[in-house]
Design a protein around this motif. Sequence first.
Motif, PDB file in Angstrom:
ATOM      1  N   ARG A 172      42.458  44.943  45.911  1.00 18.33           N
ATOM      2  CA  ARG A 172      41.162  44.647  46.530  1.00 18.33           C
ATOM      3  C   ARG A 172      40.255  43.909  45.561  1.00 18.33           C
ATOM      4  NH1 ARG A 172      36.979  48.011  46.065  1.00 18.33           N
ATOM      5  NH2 ARG A 172      38.345  49.797  45.806  1.00 18.33           N
ATOM      6  N   ALA A 174      36.865  42.550  43.749  1.00 12.93           N
ATOM      7  CA  ALA A 174      35.612  43.220  43.416  1.00 12.93           C
ATOM      8  C   ALA A 174      34.754  42.263  42.623  1.00 12.93           C
ATOM      9  CB  ALA A 174      35.893  44.496  42.598  1.00 12.93           C
ATOM     10  N   ARG A 176      32.306  43.347  45.955  1.00 14.41           N
ATOM     11  CA  ARG A 176      31.758  42.857  47.209  1.00 14.41           C
ATOM     12  C   ARG A 176      30.574  43.737  47.607  1.00 14.41           C
ATOM     13  NH1 ARG A 176      35.067  40.104  50.619  1.00 14.41           N
ATOM     14  NH2 ARG A 176      33.135  39.681  51.741  1.00 14.41           N
ATOM     15  N   VAL A 177      30.776  45.042  47.494  1.00 17.34           N
ATOM     16  CA  VAL A 177      29.748  45.984  47.923  1.00 17.34           C
ATOM     17  C   VAL A 177      28.589  46.020  46.937  1.00 17.34           C
ATOM     18  CG1 VAL A 177      29.276  48.390  48.509  1.00 17.34           C
ATOM     19  CG2 VAL A 177      31.488  47.377  49.097  1.00 17.34           C
ATOM     20  N   ASP A 179      27.440  43.895  45.000  1.00 19.38           N
ATOM     21  CA  ASP A 179      26.608  42.695  45.028  1.00 19.38           C
ATOM     22  C   ASP A 179      25.477  42.794  46.041  1.00 19.38           C
ATOM     23  OD1 ASP A 179      27.940  41.445  43.025  1.00 19.38           O
ATOM     24  OD2 ASP A 179      29.153  40.164  44.314  1.00 19.38           O
ATOM     25  N   GLN A 260      35.843  47.580  40.761  1.00 21.43           N
ATOM     26  CA  GLN A 260      36.572  47.877  41.987  1.00 21.43           C
ATOM     27  C   GLN A 260      36.335  49.325  42.419  1.00 21.43           C
ATOM     28  OE1 GLN A 260      40.996  48.371  42.095  1.00 21.43           O
ATOM     29  NE2 GLN A 260      40.946  46.447  43.237  1.00 21.43           N
ATOM     30  N   ASP A 263      32.726  49.872  43.844  1.00 24.08           N
ATOM     31  CA  ASP A 263      32.592  49.494  45.255  1.00 24.08           C
ATOM     32  C   ASP A 263      32.974  50.658  46.169  1.00 24.08           C
ATOM     33  OD1 ASP A 263      31.687  46.967  44.776  1.00 24.08           O
ATOM     34  OD2 ASP A 263      33.301  45.944  45.842  1.00 24.08           O
ATOM     35  N   PHE A 318      29.527  46.994  56.696  1.00 26.41           N
ATOM     36  CA  PHE A 318      30.771  47.082  55.935  1.00 26.41           C
ATOM     37  C   PHE A 318      31.862  47.621  56.862  1.00 26.41           C
ATOM     38  CE2 PHE A 318      27.561  47.669  52.525  1.00 26.41           C
ATOM     39  CZ  PHE A 318      27.902  46.569  51.743  1.00 26.41           C
ATOM     40  N   VAL A 356      30.673  42.295  56.044  1.00 24.82           N
ATOM     41  CA  VAL A 356      31.522  42.228  54.859  1.00 24.82           C
ATOM     42  C   VAL A 356      32.812  42.994  55.150  1.00 24.82           C
ATOM     43  CG1 VAL A 356      31.813  42.921  52.454  1.00 24.82           C
ATOM     44  CG2 VAL A 356      29.635  41.958  53.216  1.00 24.82           C
ATOM     45  N   THR A 358      35.961  44.698  53.866  1.00 25.98           N
ATOM     46  CA  THR A 358      36.430  45.269  52.613  1.00 25.98           C
ATOM     47  C   THR A 358      37.224  46.540  52.881  1.00 25.98           C
ATOM     48  OG1 THR A 358      35.756  46.318  50.517  1.00 25.98           O
ATOM     49  CG2 THR A 358      34.181  46.425  52.336  1.00 25.98           C
TER      50      THR A 358
END
Length: 424
Positions: A172, A174, A176-177, A179, A260, A263, A318, A356, A358
């Motif tokens: 995965r 990283a 993403r969250v 940010d 990672q 997140d 999300f 998003v 994820t």
Amino acid sequence: MTATLDAERIVEFPALVEAKKGLDAKRDELAKIFDEAGPDYDMTRVKSIAGDTHAKVDHIRTLNAEIDQRKSKVDELLVVARAAAVAKRGEGGEPGSEPNDRKGTGKSAEKKAGGESFGRLFVESPAFKQFARGAGGGPQASIDIELKSLFSTGSWDPETTRTGRIEMFPTRPAPRVADLVPQTTTMQAAVVYMEETTFTNTAAETAEGDQFPEAALGLEEKSVQVRKIPVFLPVTDETFEDEPRAESYVQNRLPFMIRQRLDLQILRGSGTAPNLLGTENVSGILSQAKGADPVPDALYKGMRRIRDTGFAEPSVVFITPEKWEPVRLLRTADGIYIWGHPSTPGPATIWGVPVVETTAAPSTKALLGDYTNFSELAVRRGIDVQVSNSHGDFFVRGKLAVRADIRCAVIHYRPSAFCEVTGL
């Protein structure tokens, strides 16, 4: 830690009020169209739009694009409104994956025969000249070159140099969250703040001489502990000495592992030490069951609950790629894509709210909320990478311990500004 402005304390000037009304009106118009179409998205049942199915779907796409534009405008005006509220109160790499340039080895020595190279003898031969002129089945020609012994790759294997590319293990990406969560710093072992837990508004019209209605306010101290996310890797001295890129590779890869994991913790951390407290497990967040609703309807109901109960505006959804896929592929009864043609570019949004995808999100839920205004990542110490041989018998074995860690806390200031949509 930075102060968070509540929605009711924002200066609501006319332009912002009108922008919000326009956005809500467009959202209601789109919702009405889907209600008319029904669970099968049968465009023939839609009476509020004239034309055939193609015309109706084009109208939906145009309406969805307008919602996105109006949402962006509202967000811009909110920034101005918050700034006005502050003024009113007087608050004053991953390792490089591109291959290294290969060094030129220069022209290889040509074998000589009679003072001329093999290549020149060949191109000047009758056979090549006949072929170059296009004569089919041209004549054969011999070139006399003395070869005393066969020199093959078995005698001298060719040298092969790596390109320098490192193909990473599929995992995965990283971050993403993280940010999308506002980041601050803290010098404490915990983030302590006050939460208004009682708000009784008894303001009412009162006759002359009568007693004023008595209101009630109550505050409660809240505390979120700073937690640590660490990782370590044993490496031999020779690895760093003999491979110039190994050290930068390790020192980039370990922080990637931390980001990672962060997140995942922001969304799903249990809150039980040493875990951070993720959105899914915050006490008091709203919940909306999907039930028989299509996913877009369930998400919209979750957004509406955030607006009605949390008095907040969702800033992001999300969701896992697996659960977003059926939404993106929704089609009308006659096969037209509702959420845009496959060639349609641009970021994913639903009801004007960014999406998003994820795998850090729960597998059967979507998490959404006003992360912009009511969440915070308070960092006590950023990602720190250290190298030492002072671990066990590493010194006498010629090994190094490379470690990295971060200390931080995740805060959700207003639980009702967040919602989980379950049953996906």
